[in-house]
Design a protein around this motif. Sequence first.
Motif, short mmCIF file in Angstrom:
data_model
loop_
_atom_site.label_atom_id
_atom_site.label_comp_id
_atom_site.label_asym_id
_atom_site.label_seq_id
_atom_site.Cartn_x
_atom_site.Cartn_y
_atom_site.Cartn_z
N VAL A 197 0.74 -1.16 0.05
CA VAL A 197 -0.10 -0.15 0.01
C VAL A 197 1.04 1.15 0.08
O VAL A 197 1.66 1.28 0.82
CB VAL A 197 -0.86 -0.07 1.14
CG1 VAL A 197 -1.92 1.28 1.15
CG2 VAL A 197 -1.75 -1.17 1.13
N ALA A 198 0.73 2.30 -0.90
CA ALA A 198 1.43 3.55 -0.92
C ALA A 198 0.66 4.29 -0.53
O ALA A 198 -0.32 5.11 -1.39
CB ALA A 198 1.88 3.66 -2.43
N PRO A 199 0.69 5.02 0.78
CA PRO A 199 -0.03 6.08 1.06
C PRO A 199 0.26 7.67 0.48
O PRO A 199 1.74 7.74 0.14
CB PRO A 199 0.09 6.04 2.63
CG PRO A 199 0.56 4.69 3.00
CD PRO A 199 1.45 4.41 1.78
N GLY A 200 -0.51 8.45 0.38
CA GLY A 200 -0.24 9.80 0.00
C GLY A 200 0.04 10.49 1.40
O GLY A 200 0.74 10.00 2.36
N ALA A 201 -0.58 11.65 1.35
CA ALA A 201 -0.13 12.80 2.52
C ALA A 201 -1.14 12.04 3.56
O ALA A 201 -2.35 12.48 3.62
CB ALA A 201 -0.49 14.10 2.02
N ILE A 202 -0.64 11.77 4.67
CA ILE A 202 -1.60 11.41 5.78
C ILE A 202 -1.28 12.09 7.12
O ILE A 202 -0.38 12.51 7.56
CB ILE A 202 -1.27 9.83 6.21
CG1 ILE A 202 -1.27 8.87 4.92
CG2 ILE A 202 -2.32 9.22 7.46
CD1 ILE A 202 -2.67 8.99 4.22
N ASP A 203 -2.57 12.54 7.39
CA ASP A 203 -2.30 13.38 8.83
C ASP A 203 -2.47 12.61 9.96
O ASP A 203 -3.36 11.81 10.47
CB ASP A 203 -3.60 14.27 8.71
CG ASP A 203 -3.72 15.40 9.93
OD1 ASP A 203 -2.62 15.66 10.29
OD2 ASP A 203 -4.44 16.08 10.01
N ASP A 246 3.06 21.97 10.19
CA ASP A 246 2.14 23.22 10.33
C ASP A 246 0.99 23.13 9.63
O ASP A 246 0.95 22.38 8.55
CB ASP A 246 2.94 24.52 10.54
CG ASP A 246 3.70 24.86 9.25
OD1 ASP A 246 3.13 24.46 8.31
OD2 ASP A 246 4.73 25.29 9.20
N ASP A 247 0.32 24.11 9.87
CA ASP A 247 -1.00 24.29 9.05
C ASP A 247 -0.76 24.60 7.85
O ASP A 247 -1.48 24.27 6.73
CB ASP A 247 -1.86 25.35 9.68
CG ASP A 247 -2.68 24.74 11.14
OD1 ASP A 247 -2.44 23.69 11.24
OD2 ASP A 247 -3.02 25.75 12.02
N ALA A 248 0.36 25.50 7.32
CA ALA A 248 0.60 25.72 6.23
C ALA A 248 1.05 24.72 5.39
O ALA A 248 0.53 24.31 3.89
CB ALA A 248 1.71 27.04 6.05
N GLN A 249 1.66 23.87 5.94
CA GLN A 249 2.21 22.40 5.16
C GLN A 249 1.17 21.52 4.88
O GLN A 249 0.89 21.09 3.70
CB GLN A 249 3.27 21.92 5.87
CG GLN A 249 4.65 22.55 6.03
CD GLN A 249 5.72 21.87 7.17
OE1 GLN A 249 5.30 21.69 8.17
NE2 GLN A 249 6.64 21.75 6.61
N LYS A 250 0.23 21.42 5.77
CA LYS A 250 -0.85 20.56 5.70
C LYS A 250 -1.90 21.06 4.37
O LYS A 250 -2.29 20.26 3.63
CB LYS A 250 -1.97 20.40 6.96
CG LYS A 250 -1.27 19.73 8.19
CD LYS A 250 -1.88 19.50 9.24
CE LYS A 250 -1.26 18.80 10.33
NZ LYS A 250 -2.17 18.80 11.51
N VAL A 285 -3.11 19.45 0.99
CA VAL A 285 -4.50 19.53 0.65
C VAL A 285 -4.76 19.96 -0.86
O VAL A 285 -5.50 19.28 -1.66
CB VAL A 285 -5.28 20.30 1.54
CG1 VAL A 285 -7.10 20.38 1.16
CG2 VAL A 285 -5.33 19.45 3.09
N ASP A 286 -3.98 21.27 -1.06
CA ASP A 286 -4.04 21.75 -2.25
C ASP A 286 -3.47 20.68 -3.49
O ASP A 286 -4.17 20.96 -4.63
CB ASP A 286 -3.13 23.04 -2.35
CG ASP A 286 -4.05 24.00 -1.55
OD1 ASP A 286 -5.17 23.78 -1.03
OD2 ASP A 286 -3.21 24.80 -1.25
N MET A 287 -2.71 19.60 -3.01
CA MET A 287 -2.32 18.98 -4.10
C MET A 287 -2.84 17.70 -4.24
O MET A 287 -2.60 16.88 -4.95
CB MET A 287 -0.84 18.70 -3.79
CG MET A 287 0.25 19.75 -4.17
SD MET A 287 1.75 19.46 -4.09
CE MET A 287 2.06 19.10 -2.18
N THR A 288 -3.97 17.36 -3.53
CA THR A 288 -4.91 16.25 -3.44
C THR A 288 -6.33 16.44 -3.91
O THR A 288 -7.07 17.08 -3.53
CB THR A 288 -4.94 15.53 -2.10
OG1 THR A 288 -3.75 15.61 -1.43
CG2 THR A 288 -5.75 14.24 -1.91
N ALA A 289 -6.72 15.56 -5.03
CA ALA A 289 -7.86 15.55 -5.60
C ALA A 289 -9.07 15.78 -4.79
O ALA A 289 -9.95 16.37 -5.09
CB ALA A 289 -7.70 14.68 -6.87
N LEU A 290 -8.80 14.88 -3.79
CA LEU A 290 -10.27 14.73 -3.01
C LEU A 290 -10.30 15.94 -1.86
O LEU A 290 -11.14 16.18 -1.23
CB LEU A 290 -10.15 13.68 -2.14
CG LEU A 290 -10.38 12.29 -3.22
CD1 LEU A 290 -10.74 10.89 -2.38
CD2 LEU A 290 -11.82 12.35 -3.99
#
Length: 233
Positions: free
Chosen positions: A170-176, A183-187, A191-196
């Motif tokens: 399984v290859a996860p993407g950005a997981i919180d 930080d919030d800006a990185q998160k 989000v901006d790079m994720t289609a969903l």
Amino acid sequence: MCAAALRKSILVTGGGGGIGTGIVAELARDHDVTLHYNSTVPDTDLHCVQGDLSDPDAPTRMINAVLDRFGRIDGIVHNAGDISASPLDVYDRDGYARMFDVNLFAAQGLLAAALPHLKTGATMVNISSVNAYLPPKGAVMYGASKAALDLWTKGAARELGPRGIRVNGVAPGAIDVASSARDDAQKQAFVDMTALGRMGTPGDIAGVVRFLLSDAAAFITGEVLTVSGGYRL
């Protein structure tokens, strides 16, 4: 009436934090889970085993601990991982070796130790990363270790197919995760790079791991499923 699913004995490496906590919580609902951890002792009643997977003897000790407790092993989820920066103007041989020890070589060690005890229907799931094919800036050695794990997954699946043993990833993407230093800006950037339009959760990964371990995935092997919400599409 449908038959109840078989209760399985499953080892989850790196189960004490991050994505591992979601995987353990999901599987422990109806399976006998052995939780591996390294430095942070988990607060749980589950069967736990400590080990530093950069130690070549650790995989065998861990498999033996599962067998001593449950008498069998039906599945391995290799979730433990090591990540460190690898800027191209630095050569940290020891740091890179540890990453490959934990991310790649431990998979071989765990499988080799378990193989005499695995029966038809047994399954291994390796937690990879989208960084295996989307090279991370400043951490290309980490991406390389996960790319190597993906190839190992496919090779192991091919060799063990005749025995009815499946190996997937399984290859996860950005997981919180709670332990993340983002930080919030990185998160928001993720989000901006994720289609969903959101980061993933450990539960998003855990559900896919459960599926791959189950008989519902009995004809799936040698695959690395991307679970990223459409990261960087």
